[in-house]
Motif scaffolding. Structure first.
Motif, PDB file in Angstrom:
ATOM      1  N   TYR A   1       0.830  -1.213   0.000  1.00 31.08           N
ATOM      2  CA  TYR A   1       0.000   0.000   0.000  1.00 31.08           C
ATOM      3  C   TYR A   1       0.861   1.258   0.000  1.00 31.08           C
ATOM      4  O   TYR A   1       0.620   2.194  -0.770  1.00 31.08           O
TER       5      TYR A   1
ATOM      6  N   TYR B  52      -5.488  -4.523  -4.363  1.00 34.08           N
ATOM      7  CA  TYR B  52      -5.622  -3.673  -3.189  1.00 34.08           C
ATOM      8  C   TYR B  52      -7.096  -3.515  -2.843  1.00 34.08           C
ATOM      9  O   TYR B  52      -7.975  -3.712  -3.685  1.00 34.08           O
TER      10      TYR B  52
ATOM     11  N   LEU C 274      -6.241   2.399   0.067  1.00 34.32           N
ATOM     12  CA  LEU C 274      -5.166   2.882  -0.800  1.00 34.32           C
ATOM     13  C   LEU C 274      -5.313   4.379  -1.053  1.00 34.32           C
ATOM     14  O   LEU C 274      -4.340   5.143  -0.919  1.00 34.32           O
TER      15      LEU C 274
ATOM     16  N   GLU D 110      -5.817  -2.400   5.453  1.00 37.58           N
ATOM     17  CA  GLU D 110      -7.178  -1.904   5.234  1.00 37.58           C
ATOM     18  C   GLU D 110      -8.081  -2.050   6.454  1.00 37.58           C
ATOM     19  O   GLU D 110      -9.191  -1.491   6.476  1.00 37.58           O
TER      20      GLU D 110
ATOM     21  N   VAL E  10       0.311  -8.513  -6.008  1.00 41.60           N
ATOM     22  CA  VAL E  10       0.014  -7.196  -6.585  1.00 41.60           C
ATOM     23  C   VAL E  10       0.600  -7.080  -7.995  1.00 41.60           C
ATOM     24  O   VAL E  10       0.899  -5.991  -8.464  1.00 41.60           O
TER      25      VAL E  10
END
Length: 570
Positions: free
Chosen positions: A69, A93, A98, A168, A490
Protein backbone atom coordinates in the motif's frame (compact mmCIF):
# COMPACT_ATOMS: atom_id res chain seq x y z
CA UNK A 1 -29.13 11.79 70.82
CA UNK A 2 -31.55 9.21 69.51
CA UNK A 3 -33.07 11.73 67.11
CA UNK A 4 -29.62 12.85 65.97
CA UNK A 5 -28.68 9.24 65.25
CA UNK A 6 -31.78 8.74 63.15
CA UNK A 7 -31.04 11.95 61.25
CA UNK A 8 -27.47 10.77 60.48
CA UNK A 9 -28.79 7.41 59.27
CA UNK A 10 -31.33 9.07 57.00
CA UNK A 11 -28.68 11.43 55.66
CA UNK A 12 -26.31 8.49 55.01
CA UNK A 13 -29.00 6.70 53.01
CA UNK A 14 -29.70 9.73 50.84
CA UNK A 15 -28.38 9.73 47.24
CA UNK A 16 -26.43 12.95 47.74
CA UNK A 17 -24.55 11.53 50.71
CA UNK A 18 -23.95 8.18 49.00
CA UNK A 19 -23.06 9.06 45.39
CA UNK A 20 -22.14 5.50 44.40
CA UNK A 21 -25.73 4.51 44.97
CA UNK A 22 -27.11 7.43 42.99
CA UNK A 23 -27.78 6.67 39.29
CA UNK A 24 -27.54 10.39 38.48
CA UNK A 25 -23.97 10.50 39.79
CA UNK A 26 -22.90 7.81 37.35
CA UNK A 27 -24.66 9.49 34.43
CA UNK A 28 -23.42 13.02 35.13
CA UNK A 29 -19.88 12.42 36.33
CA UNK A 30 -18.42 8.92 36.46
CA UNK A 31 -19.41 7.64 33.02
CA UNK A 32 -18.51 10.79 31.03
CA UNK A 33 -15.11 10.92 32.75
CA UNK A 34 -14.52 7.23 32.08
CA UNK A 35 -15.50 7.65 28.41
CA UNK A 36 -13.17 10.62 28.02
CA UNK A 37 -10.27 8.76 29.65
CA UNK A 38 -10.90 5.67 27.51
CA UNK A 39 -10.97 7.65 24.26
CA UNK A 40 -7.87 9.64 25.19
CA UNK A 41 -6.04 6.52 26.37
CA UNK A 42 -6.99 4.49 23.32
CA UNK A 43 -5.82 7.23 20.96
CA UNK A 44 -2.63 7.90 22.92
CA UNK A 45 -1.45 4.31 22.92
CA UNK A 46 -2.12 3.99 19.18
CA UNK A 47 -0.24 7.21 18.44
CA UNK A 48 2.64 6.04 20.62
CA UNK A 49 2.87 2.88 18.54
CA UNK A 50 2.47 4.75 15.25
CA UNK A 51 5.47 7.00 15.94
CA UNK A 52 7.95 4.28 16.81
CA UNK A 53 10.96 4.06 14.53
CA UNK A 54 10.07 2.70 11.11
CA UNK A 55 12.65 -0.08 11.22
CA UNK A 56 11.31 -1.14 14.61
CA UNK A 57 7.76 -1.18 13.28
CA UNK A 58 8.87 -3.56 10.52
CA UNK A 59 9.63 -6.28 13.08
CA UNK A 60 6.81 -5.43 15.50
CA UNK A 61 3.77 -4.19 13.64
CA UNK A 62 3.77 -3.46 9.90
CA UNK A 63 3.10 -6.45 7.69
CA UNK A 64 4.92 -6.84 4.39
CA UNK A 65 1.55 -6.23 2.71
CA UNK A 66 1.39 -2.80 4.37
CA UNK A 67 4.30 -1.70 2.22
CA UNK A 68 2.46 -2.74 -0.93
CA UNK A 69 0.00 0.00 0.00
CA UNK A 70 2.66 2.52 1.02
CA UNK A 71 4.78 2.17 -2.09
CA UNK A 72 1.75 2.14 -4.41
CA UNK A 73 0.39 5.31 -2.77
CA UNK A 74 3.80 6.90 -3.25
CA UNK A 75 3.85 5.94 -6.93
CA UNK A 76 0.36 7.39 -7.40
CA UNK A 77 1.58 10.73 -6.04
CA UNK A 78 4.55 10.49 -8.44
CA UNK A 79 2.16 10.04 -11.38
CA UNK A 80 3.04 6.37 -12.02
CA UNK A 81 -0.51 5.06 -11.71
CA UNK A 82 -1.89 2.31 -9.50
CA UNK A 83 1.21 0.15 -9.58
CA UNK A 84 3.50 -1.30 -6.93
CA UNK A 85 6.59 -1.57 -9.12
CA UNK A 86 5.92 1.39 -11.41
CA UNK A 87 5.70 -1.04 -14.34
CA UNK A 88 2.46 -3.02 -14.14
CA UNK A 89 -1.02 -1.78 -13.19
CA UNK A 90 -2.56 -3.82 -10.39
CA UNK A 91 -5.92 -4.17 -8.66
CA UNK A 92 -4.48 -6.22 -5.78
CA UNK A 93 -5.62 -3.67 -3.19
CA UNK A 94 -8.67 -2.67 -1.22
CA UNK A 95 -9.17 0.71 -2.89
CA UNK A 96 -10.59 2.89 -0.12
CA UNK A 97 -7.54 2.37 2.11
CA UNK A 98 -5.17 2.88 -0.80
CA UNK A 99 -6.69 6.24 -1.70
CA UNK A 100 -6.89 7.24 1.96
CA UNK A 101 -3.10 6.86 2.07
CA UNK A 102 -2.33 8.88 -1.06
CA UNK A 103 -2.53 12.42 0.47
CA UNK A 104 -0.08 11.44 3.22
CA UNK A 105 2.56 10.62 0.62
CA UNK A 106 2.52 14.22 -0.54
CA UNK A 107 4.42 14.92 2.67
CA UNK A 108 8.22 15.14 2.46
CA UNK A 109 10.51 12.20 3.17
CA UNK A 110 9.69 8.51 3.32
CA UNK A 111 9.20 8.00 7.06
CA UNK A 112 6.92 10.95 7.81
CA UNK A 113 4.15 9.88 5.37
CA UNK A 114 3.92 6.46 7.03
CA UNK A 115 3.84 7.85 10.57
CA UNK A 116 1.22 10.42 9.56
CA UNK A 117 -0.88 7.75 7.82
CA UNK A 118 -0.72 5.49 10.88
CA UNK A 119 -1.82 8.46 13.00
CA UNK A 120 -4.84 8.85 10.74
CA UNK A 121 -5.49 5.13 11.15
CA UNK A 122 -5.31 5.56 14.94
CA UNK A 123 -8.05 8.20 14.82
CA UNK A 124 -10.21 5.98 12.60
CA UNK A 125 -9.84 3.04 14.97
CA UNK A 126 -10.81 5.12 18.01
CA UNK A 127 -13.85 6.33 16.07
CA UNK A 128 -14.70 2.69 15.42
CA UNK A 129 -14.57 1.97 19.15
CA UNK A 130 -16.85 4.91 19.90
CA UNK A 131 -19.35 3.74 17.25
CA UNK A 132 -19.38 0.23 18.72
CA UNK A 133 -20.14 1.69 22.15
CA UNK A 134 -23.00 3.77 20.70
CA UNK A 135 -24.35 0.68 18.98
CA UNK A 136 -24.34 -1.25 22.26
CA UNK A 137 -26.11 1.63 24.00
CA UNK A 138 -28.77 1.78 21.27
CA UNK A 139 -29.24 -1.99 21.19
CA UNK A 140 -29.30 -2.77 24.91
CA UNK A 141 -29.97 0.55 26.61
CA UNK A 142 -27.31 -0.50 29.10
CA UNK A 143 -24.68 2.15 29.83
CA UNK A 144 -22.20 -0.13 31.68
CA UNK A 145 -22.26 -2.49 28.68
CA UNK A 146 -21.56 0.41 26.30
CA UNK A 147 -18.63 1.48 28.48
CA UNK A 148 -17.37 -2.12 28.50
CA UNK A 149 -17.57 -2.23 24.69
CA UNK A 150 -15.52 0.96 24.46
CA UNK A 151 -12.81 -0.28 26.84
CA UNK A 152 -12.74 -3.76 25.31
CA UNK A 153 -12.35 -2.43 21.78
CA UNK A 154 -9.85 0.31 22.54
CA UNK A 155 -7.52 -1.64 24.82
CA UNK A 156 -7.56 -5.24 23.59
CA UNK A 157 -3.83 -5.49 22.74
CA UNK A 158 -4.21 -7.23 19.41
CA UNK A 159 -6.88 -4.74 18.43
CA UNK A 160 -4.54 -1.85 19.23
CA UNK A 161 -1.95 -3.29 16.84
CA UNK A 162 -4.50 -4.15 14.16
CA UNK A 163 -5.80 -0.60 14.25
CA UNK A 164 -2.45 0.84 13.16
CA UNK A 165 -0.99 -2.05 11.13
CA UNK A 166 -0.93 -0.11 7.88
CA UNK A 167 -3.58 -2.34 6.30
CA UNK A 168 -7.18 -1.90 5.23
CA UNK A 169 -8.41 -2.92 8.71
CA UNK A 170 -8.18 0.73 9.76
CA UNK A 171 -10.65 1.82 7.08
CA UNK A 172 -12.97 -1.16 7.41
CA UNK A 173 -13.64 -1.23 11.15
CA UNK A 174 -15.19 2.25 11.48
CA UNK A 175 -17.39 1.60 8.46
CA UNK A 176 -18.56 -1.79 9.76
CA UNK A 177 -19.23 -0.16 13.14
CA UNK A 178 -21.13 2.70 11.48
CA UNK A 179 -23.23 0.26 9.47
CA UNK A 180 -24.10 -1.67 12.65
CA UNK A 181 -25.10 1.57 14.36
CA UNK A 182 -27.32 2.64 11.45
CA UNK A 183 -29.09 -0.73 11.33
CA UNK A 184 -29.69 -0.64 15.10
CA UNK A 185 -30.75 2.99 15.44
CA UNK A 186 -32.57 3.57 12.14
CA UNK A 187 -34.03 0.33 10.85
CA UNK A 188 -35.46 -1.38 13.94
CA UNK A 189 -38.91 -0.03 13.08
CA UNK A 190 -40.66 0.97 9.83
CA UNK A 191 -39.87 4.53 8.74
CA UNK A 192 -41.66 7.18 6.71
CA UNK A 193 -38.33 8.50 5.43
CA UNK A 194 -37.18 5.03 4.39
CA UNK A 195 -36.10 6.11 0.88
CA UNK A 196 -33.55 8.62 2.16
CA UNK A 197 -32.16 6.17 4.68
CA UNK A 198 -32.03 3.42 2.06
CA UNK A 199 -29.79 5.59 -0.09
CA UNK A 200 -27.57 6.57 2.85
CA UNK A 201 -27.33 2.98 4.06
CA UNK A 202 -26.44 1.85 0.56
CA UNK A 203 -23.69 4.46 0.27
CA UNK A 204 -22.26 3.35 3.61
CA UNK A 205 -22.47 -0.29 2.54
CA UNK A 206 -20.65 0.50 -0.71
CA UNK A 207 -17.85 2.31 1.13
CA UNK A 208 -17.56 -0.66 3.49
CA UNK A 209 -17.04 -2.98 0.53
CA UNK A 210 -14.48 -0.64 -1.01
CA UNK A 211 -12.66 -0.70 2.33
CA UNK A 212 -12.50 -4.48 2.23
CA UNK A 213 -14.10 -6.17 -0.73
CA UNK A 214 -15.03 -9.43 0.99
CA UNK A 215 -16.96 -7.50 3.65
CA UNK A 216 -19.78 -7.67 1.11
CA UNK A 217 -20.83 -10.94 2.78
CA UNK A 218 -21.50 -9.13 6.06
CA UNK A 219 -23.10 -6.21 4.20
CA UNK A 220 -25.59 -8.55 2.52
CA UNK A 221 -26.40 -10.14 5.89
CA UNK A 222 -27.12 -6.71 7.41
CA UNK A 223 -29.31 -5.75 4.46
CA UNK A 224 -31.17 -9.01 5.02
CA UNK A 225 -31.64 -8.00 8.64
CA UNK A 226 -33.15 -4.72 7.46
CA UNK A 227 -35.60 -6.73 5.37
CA UNK A 228 -36.60 -8.76 8.43
CA UNK A 229 -37.20 -5.59 10.42
CA UNK A 230 -39.43 -3.91 7.83
CA UNK A 231 -43.03 -4.58 6.87
CA UNK A 232 -45.03 -4.84 3.67
CA UNK A 233 -43.51 -3.84 0.34
CA UNK A 234 -40.73 -1.87 2.05
CA UNK A 235 -39.36 -5.15 3.40
CA UNK A 236 -37.66 -5.67 0.04
CA UNK A 237 -37.67 -2.15 -1.37
CA UNK A 238 -35.48 -0.65 1.36
CA UNK A 239 -32.64 -3.23 1.27
CA UNK A 240 -33.01 -3.52 -2.50
CA UNK A 241 -32.42 0.20 -3.00
CA UNK A 242 -29.53 0.09 -0.52
CA UNK A 243 -27.96 -2.80 -2.42
CA UNK A 244 -28.37 -0.95 -5.70
CA UNK A 245 -26.70 2.18 -4.33
CA UNK A 246 -23.88 0.06 -2.92
CA UNK A 247 -23.36 -1.51 -6.35
CA UNK A 248 -23.11 1.96 -7.92
CA UNK A 249 -20.51 2.98 -5.34
CA UNK A 250 -18.25 -0.05 -5.94
CA UNK A 251 -18.76 -0.28 -9.72
CA UNK A 252 -16.05 2.25 -10.74
CA UNK A 253 -13.30 0.21 -9.07
CA UNK A 254 -14.35 -3.01 -10.76
CA UNK A 255 -14.75 -1.23 -14.08
CA UNK A 256 -11.24 0.24 -13.79
CA UNK A 257 -9.89 -3.20 -12.86
CA UNK A 258 -11.47 -4.76 -15.94
CA UNK A 259 -10.08 -2.08 -18.26
CA UNK A 260 -6.61 -1.60 -16.75
CA UNK A 261 -5.83 -5.08 -15.44
CA UNK A 262 -8.03 -7.28 -17.61
CA UNK A 263 -10.10 -8.79 -14.81
CA UNK A 264 -12.51 -7.39 -12.25
CA UNK A 265 -11.38 -9.99 -9.68
CA UNK A 266 -8.56 -8.61 -7.44
CA UNK A 267 -5.33 -10.41 -8.27
CA UNK A 268 -4.43 -10.54 -4.57
CA UNK A 269 -7.51 -12.65 -3.89
CA UNK A 270 -6.60 -15.12 -6.60
CA UNK A 271 -2.83 -15.31 -6.31
CA UNK A 272 -2.48 -15.95 -2.59
CA UNK A 273 -4.87 -18.89 -2.50
CA UNK A 274 -3.62 -20.28 -5.84
CA UNK A 275 -0.01 -20.21 -4.68
CA UNK A 276 -0.88 -22.06 -1.48
CA UNK A 277 -2.96 -24.68 -3.27
CA UNK A 278 -0.44 -25.28 -6.06
CA UNK A 279 2.26 -25.88 -3.48
CA UNK A 280 0.03 -28.47 -1.82
CA UNK A 281 -0.82 -30.15 -5.13
CA UNK A 282 2.86 -30.27 -6.15
CA UNK A 283 3.83 -31.97 -2.89
CA UNK A 284 0.76 -34.28 -2.87
CA UNK A 285 0.34 -35.60 -6.44
CA UNK A 286 -2.79 -37.53 -7.27
CA UNK A 287 -4.89 -36.31 -4.35
CA UNK A 288 -8.62 -36.98 -4.34
CA UNK A 289 -11.56 -34.73 -3.56
CA UNK A 290 -11.75 -36.21 -0.07
CA UNK A 291 -8.08 -35.30 0.42
CA UNK A 292 -8.84 -31.71 -0.57
CA UNK A 293 -11.76 -31.58 1.86
CA UNK A 294 -9.54 -32.97 4.60
CA UNK A 295 -6.90 -30.33 3.87
CA UNK A 296 -9.53 -27.60 4.12
CA UNK A 297 -10.69 -28.98 7.45
CA UNK A 298 -7.10 -29.16 8.69
CA UNK A 299 -6.49 -25.51 7.79
CA UNK A 300 -9.76 -24.53 9.48
CA UNK A 301 -8.87 -26.45 12.62
CA UNK A 302 -5.43 -24.83 12.73
CA UNK A 303 -6.84 -21.32 12.34
CA UNK A 304 -9.66 -21.65 14.87
CA UNK A 305 -7.89 -23.84 17.45
CA UNK A 306 -4.39 -22.42 17.28
CA UNK A 307 -3.91 -19.23 15.28
CA UNK A 308 -6.84 -17.17 16.53
CA UNK A 309 -6.37 -18.24 20.19
CA UNK A 310 -2.67 -17.36 19.90
CA UNK A 311 -3.64 -13.89 18.75
CA UNK A 312 -6.55 -13.21 21.09
CA UNK A 313 -6.24 -15.59 24.08
CA UNK A 314 -2.56 -15.39 25.08
CA UNK A 315 -3.00 -17.20 28.41
CA UNK A 316 -4.70 -20.58 28.71
CA UNK A 317 -6.38 -19.68 31.99
CA UNK A 318 -8.00 -16.70 30.30
CA UNK A 319 -9.72 -18.82 27.67
CA UNK A 320 -10.89 -21.20 30.41
CA UNK A 321 -12.17 -18.29 32.48
CA UNK A 322 -14.12 -16.96 29.51
CA UNK A 323 -15.58 -20.43 28.86
CA UNK A 324 -16.60 -20.79 32.52
CA UNK A 325 -18.14 -17.32 32.51
CA UNK A 326 -20.15 -18.12 29.39
CA UNK A 327 -21.33 -21.35 31.03
CA UNK A 328 -22.45 -19.52 34.16
CA UNK A 329 -24.38 -17.00 32.06
CA UNK A 330 -26.06 -19.85 30.16
CA UNK A 331 -27.11 -21.53 33.42
CA UNK A 332 -28.39 -18.22 34.76
CA UNK A 333 -30.40 -17.70 31.57
CA UNK A 334 -31.93 -21.17 31.81
CA UNK A 335 -32.65 -21.28 35.55
CA UNK A 336 -32.67 -17.86 37.20
CA UNK A 337 -33.23 -14.99 34.77
CA UNK A 338 -36.50 -13.12 34.81
CA UNK A 339 -38.78 -13.43 31.75
CA UNK A 340 -38.09 -9.80 30.87
CA UNK A 341 -34.32 -10.30 30.92
CA UNK A 342 -34.64 -13.49 28.83
CA UNK A 343 -36.72 -11.65 26.26
CA UNK A 344 -34.22 -8.81 25.99
CA UNK A 345 -31.23 -11.14 25.80
CA UNK A 346 -32.80 -13.17 22.99
CA UNK A 347 -33.47 -9.98 21.04
CA UNK A 348 -29.89 -8.75 21.49
CA UNK A 349 -28.36 -12.06 20.47
CA UNK A 350 -30.72 -12.41 17.51
CA UNK A 351 -29.46 -9.09 16.17
CA UNK A 352 -25.76 -9.88 16.70
CA UNK A 353 -26.15 -13.37 15.24
CA UNK A 354 -26.83 -12.05 11.73
CA UNK A 355 -23.58 -10.14 11.04
CA UNK A 356 -21.65 -12.67 13.13
CA UNK A 357 -22.90 -15.53 10.96
CA UNK A 358 -21.81 -13.67 7.82
CA UNK A 359 -18.38 -12.97 9.27
CA UNK A 360 -17.80 -16.56 10.38
CA UNK A 361 -19.02 -17.83 7.00
CA UNK A 362 -16.46 -15.59 5.32
CA UNK A 363 -13.66 -16.91 7.54
CA UNK A 364 -14.70 -20.44 6.61
CA UNK A 365 -14.46 -19.56 2.92
CA UNK A 366 -10.85 -18.49 3.51
CA UNK A 367 -9.96 -21.61 5.47
CA UNK A 368 -12.13 -24.39 4.02
CA UNK A 369 -11.99 -23.35 0.38
CA UNK A 370 -9.01 -21.04 -0.12
CA UNK A 371 -6.72 -22.69 2.50
CA UNK A 372 -5.31 -19.22 3.00
CA UNK A 373 -5.61 -17.05 6.10
CA UNK A 374 -3.94 -13.91 7.38
CA UNK A 375 -4.58 -12.42 10.82
CA UNK A 376 -6.02 -9.19 9.42
CA UNK A 377 -8.79 -11.26 7.82
CA UNK A 378 -10.03 -11.63 11.39
CA UNK A 379 -9.18 -8.16 12.68
CA UNK A 380 -11.64 -6.17 10.58
CA UNK A 381 -14.57 -8.03 12.17
CA UNK A 382 -13.72 -6.79 15.67
CA UNK A 383 -16.70 -4.38 15.80
CA UNK A 384 -18.98 -7.40 15.44
CA UNK A 385 -17.08 -9.43 18.02
CA UNK A 386 -16.91 -6.49 20.44
CA UNK A 387 -20.67 -6.11 20.00
CA UNK A 388 -21.14 -9.78 20.91
CA UNK A 389 -18.89 -9.45 23.98
CA UNK A 390 -20.75 -6.31 25.07
CA UNK A 391 -24.15 -7.99 24.66
CA UNK A 392 -23.00 -10.80 26.94
CA UNK A 393 -21.78 -8.20 29.42
CA UNK A 394 -25.12 -6.38 29.15
CA UNK A 395 -26.84 -9.60 30.18
CA UNK A 396 -24.42 -9.95 33.10
CA UNK A 397 -24.97 -6.32 34.14
CA UNK A 398 -28.75 -6.68 33.97
CA UNK A 399 -28.59 -9.89 36.00
CA UNK A 400 -26.41 -8.26 38.65
CA UNK A 401 -28.77 -5.29 38.75
CA UNK A 402 -31.74 -7.59 39.32
CA UNK A 403 -29.89 -9.39 42.11
CA UNK A 404 -28.80 -6.12 43.69
CA UNK A 405 -32.39 -4.87 43.64
CA UNK A 406 -33.30 -7.81 45.88
CA UNK A 407 -30.29 -7.93 48.18
CA UNK A 408 -28.93 -4.35 48.31
CA UNK A 409 -31.32 -1.89 46.64
CA UNK A 410 -29.24 1.13 47.60
CA UNK A 411 -26.32 -0.17 45.51
CA UNK A 412 -28.27 -1.17 42.44
CA UNK A 413 -26.83 1.64 40.31
CA UNK A 414 -23.25 0.91 41.35
CA UNK A 415 -23.34 -2.89 41.14
CA UNK A 416 -22.98 -3.21 37.31
CA UNK A 417 -20.06 -0.79 37.35
CA UNK A 418 -18.37 -2.80 40.08
CA UNK A 419 -18.74 -5.88 37.88
CA UNK A 420 -17.33 -3.86 34.96
CA UNK A 421 -14.23 -2.99 36.97
CA UNK A 422 -13.79 -6.63 38.00
CA UNK A 423 -14.11 -7.93 34.44
CA UNK A 424 -11.71 -5.31 33.10
CA UNK A 425 -9.14 -6.21 35.77
CA UNK A 426 -9.37 -9.90 34.89
CA UNK A 427 -8.90 -9.13 31.20
CA UNK A 428 -5.98 -6.83 31.98
CA UNK A 429 -4.31 -9.57 34.02
CA UNK A 430 -4.71 -11.97 31.12
CA UNK A 431 -3.56 -9.68 28.31
CA UNK A 432 -1.04 -7.10 29.49
CA UNK A 433 1.88 -9.40 30.32
CA UNK A 434 1.81 -11.39 27.07
CA UNK A 435 1.25 -8.19 25.08
CA UNK A 436 4.33 -6.58 26.62
CA UNK A 437 6.43 -9.68 25.96
CA UNK A 438 5.21 -9.96 22.35
CA UNK A 439 6.00 -6.30 21.69
CA UNK A 440 9.51 -6.61 23.09
CA UNK A 441 10.25 -9.74 21.06
CA UNK A 442 8.63 -8.47 17.87
CA UNK A 443 6.27 -11.08 16.50
CA UNK A 444 7.29 -10.11 12.96
CA UNK A 445 11.00 -10.62 13.65
CA UNK A 446 11.54 -12.66 10.43
CA UNK A 447 10.76 -9.50 8.46
CA UNK A 448 14.05 -7.93 9.59
CA UNK A 449 15.74 -9.89 6.82
CA UNK A 450 13.40 -8.32 4.24
CA UNK A 451 14.51 -4.92 5.52
CA UNK A 452 18.19 -5.90 5.31
CA UNK A 453 17.72 -7.28 1.80
CA UNK A 454 16.13 -4.01 0.71
CA UNK A 455 18.98 -1.99 2.20
CA UNK A 456 21.50 -4.31 0.51
CA UNK A 457 19.91 -3.67 -2.89
CA UNK A 458 19.91 0.07 -2.20
CA UNK A 459 23.63 0.01 -1.38
CA UNK A 460 24.83 -2.39 -4.09
CA UNK A 461 22.72 -1.63 -7.17
CA UNK A 462 22.26 1.34 -9.46
CA UNK A 463 19.07 3.42 -9.08
CA UNK A 464 17.64 2.09 -12.35
CA UNK A 465 18.28 -1.60 -11.50
CA UNK A 466 15.23 -3.83 -11.41
CA UNK A 467 14.96 -6.56 -8.79
CA UNK A 468 12.27 -9.04 -7.75
CA UNK A 469 11.00 -10.72 -4.61
CA UNK A 470 8.12 -12.92 -3.52
CA UNK A 471 7.13 -10.93 -0.41
CA UNK A 472 8.18 -7.70 -2.07
CA UNK A 473 6.64 -4.94 0.04
CA UNK A 474 9.43 -4.23 2.52
CA UNK A 475 12.20 -5.03 0.01
CA UNK A 476 10.63 -2.66 -2.51
CA UNK A 477 10.11 0.21 -0.09
CA UNK A 478 13.53 0.20 1.55
CA UNK A 479 15.56 -0.59 -1.57
CA UNK A 480 14.18 2.52 -3.32
CA UNK A 481 14.41 0.50 -6.52
CA UNK A 482 11.87 -1.00 -8.89
CA UNK A 483 11.12 -4.35 -7.25
CA UNK A 484 8.81 -6.73 -9.10
CA UNK A 485 6.44 -8.76 -6.94
CA UNK A 486 6.69 -12.38 -8.16
CA UNK A 487 4.11 -14.21 -6.05
CA UNK A 488 1.48 -12.29 -8.02
CA UNK A 489 -0.31 -10.68 -5.07
CA UNK A 490 0.01 -7.20 -6.59
CA UNK A 491 1.33 -8.23 -10.00
CA UNK A 492 -1.07 -9.85 -12.47
CA UNK A 493 1.74 -10.49 -14.98
CA UNK A 494 3.72 -12.51 -12.44
CA UNK A 495 0.57 -14.42 -11.51
CA UNK A 496 0.01 -15.32 -15.17
CA UNK A 497 3.68 -16.33 -15.49
CA UNK A 498 3.43 -18.64 -12.49
CA UNK A 499 0.32 -20.31 -13.85
CA UNK A 500 1.92 -20.71 -17.29
CA UNK A 501 5.17 -22.14 -15.83
CA UNK A 502 7.37 -19.39 -17.25
CA UNK A 503 8.53 -17.42 -14.21
CA UNK A 504 12.19 -17.13 -15.20
CA UNK A 505 11.26 -16.10 -18.74
CA UNK A 506 9.03 -13.41 -17.22
CA UNK A 507 11.84 -12.13 -15.00
CA UNK A 508 14.15 -11.88 -17.99
CA UNK A 509 11.50 -10.14 -20.07
CA UNK A 510 11.20 -7.48 -17.34
CA UNK A 511 14.99 -7.07 -17.26
CA UNK A 512 15.18 -8.19 -13.62
CA UNK A 513 18.81 -8.33 -12.48
CA UNK A 514 18.49 -9.46 -8.84
CA UNK A 515 16.06 -11.61 -6.87
CA UNK A 516 15.68 -11.49 -3.06
CA UNK A 517 14.03 -14.55 -1.54
CA UNK A 518 14.16 -16.99 1.34
CA UNK A 519 15.54 -20.45 0.63
CA UNK A 520 12.21 -22.32 1.12
CA UNK A 521 10.66 -20.21 -1.63
CA UNK A 522 12.71 -22.19 -4.13
CA UNK A 523 11.85 -25.61 -2.75
CA UNK A 524 8.53 -25.74 -4.59
CA UNK A 525 9.19 -23.22 -7.37
CA UNK A 526 10.11 -25.93 -9.93
CA UNK A 527 6.43 -26.90 -9.87
CA UNK A 528 5.68 -23.57 -11.54
CA UNK A 529 8.48 -23.56 -14.11
CA UNK A 530 8.94 -25.60 -17.26
CA UNK A 531 12.20 -27.53 -17.74
CA UNK A 532 13.20 -25.35 -20.70
CA UNK A 533 12.79 -22.27 -18.48
CA UNK A 534 14.69 -23.55 -15.49
CA UNK A 535 17.82 -25.32 -14.37
CA UNK A 536 17.62 -27.43 -11.24
CA UNK A 537 21.19 -26.36 -10.49
CA UNK A 538 19.94 -23.18 -8.90
CA UNK A 539 22.94 -22.55 -6.72
CA UNK A 540 25.45 -22.00 -9.50
CA UNK A 541 27.12 -25.37 -10.05
CA UNK A 542 25.83 -25.39 -13.63
CA UNK A 543 26.90 -22.46 -15.85
CA UNK A 544 23.38 -22.52 -17.34
CA UNK A 545 21.72 -21.95 -13.95
CA UNK A 546 19.11 -19.21 -13.90
CA UNK A 547 20.76 -17.25 -11.08
CA UNK A 548 23.57 -17.36 -8.57
CA UNK A 549 23.64 -16.18 -4.92
CA UNK A 550 25.59 -13.00 -4.25
CA UNK A 551 24.65 -12.28 -0.61
CA UNK A 552 23.30 -14.13 2.40
CA UNK A 553 21.19 -11.91 4.63
CA UNK A 554 21.26 -12.84 8.32
CA UNK A 555 21.25 -16.36 9.78
CA UNK A 556 18.64 -19.00 8.85
CA UNK A 557 15.37 -18.21 10.64
CA UNK A 558 13.79 -21.54 11.55
CA UNK A 559 11.35 -22.83 8.97
CA UNK A 560 11.60 -19.52 7.11
CA UNK A 561 15.15 -20.33 6.02
CA UNK A 562 17.78 -17.80 5.07
CA UNK A 563 17.24 -14.66 3.04
CA UNK A 564 19.42 -14.65 -0.07
CA UNK A 565 20.02 -12.14 -2.84
CA UNK A 566 20.56 -13.77 -6.25
CA UNK A 567 21.94 -12.30 -9.44
CA UNK A 568 20.09 -13.29 -12.58
CA UNK A 569 22.24 -14.86 -15.31
CA UNK A 570 21.62 -13.40 -18.74
Amino acid sequence: MEEAGRAIAQDTDSPTARPFGDPAWWGRWAVPVAVGLALAGGLSIRLLVAWQGLEELVVKLLQDDSFYYFLTAERITDGQGISFDGITASNGYHPLWLFFLVPFFLLPGRDLPIHAALSGAAVLDVVAGALVALTVRKLTGNTPAALFALIFYLFLPRNVLSGVNGLETSATTPLVAALLLVVVSVWRAPRDDWMRWSVLTGALAGLTMLARLDSGVVVVCLLGLIALQQRGARRWQAPGIALGVAAVVVAPWFLWSLIAVGTWIPVSGEAGAWFSKEHYYASHPGISLSDEIRQGLDVTEFVFRERIPDLYYPRSWLSRAIAVGAGVLALHFALVASPDLRRKAVGWLAFVAVPLAGFVALLLVHTLYRWFFREWYFAWGMPILALLAAVLFAYLAEGVSELSAKLAPRWRAAAPYAVLVAVVLVLAAGYLGPAREAWRAGYLAPQRDFLEAGLYLKAHTEPDTRSASFAAGIVGYFSERQVVNIDGVVNPKAYDALRDHRLVAYLRSEDVRFVAARDPAWVFIPAFIRPDDWSQSLWGEDPNAAMVPVAKIGPPFGVFGQMTVFRMLR
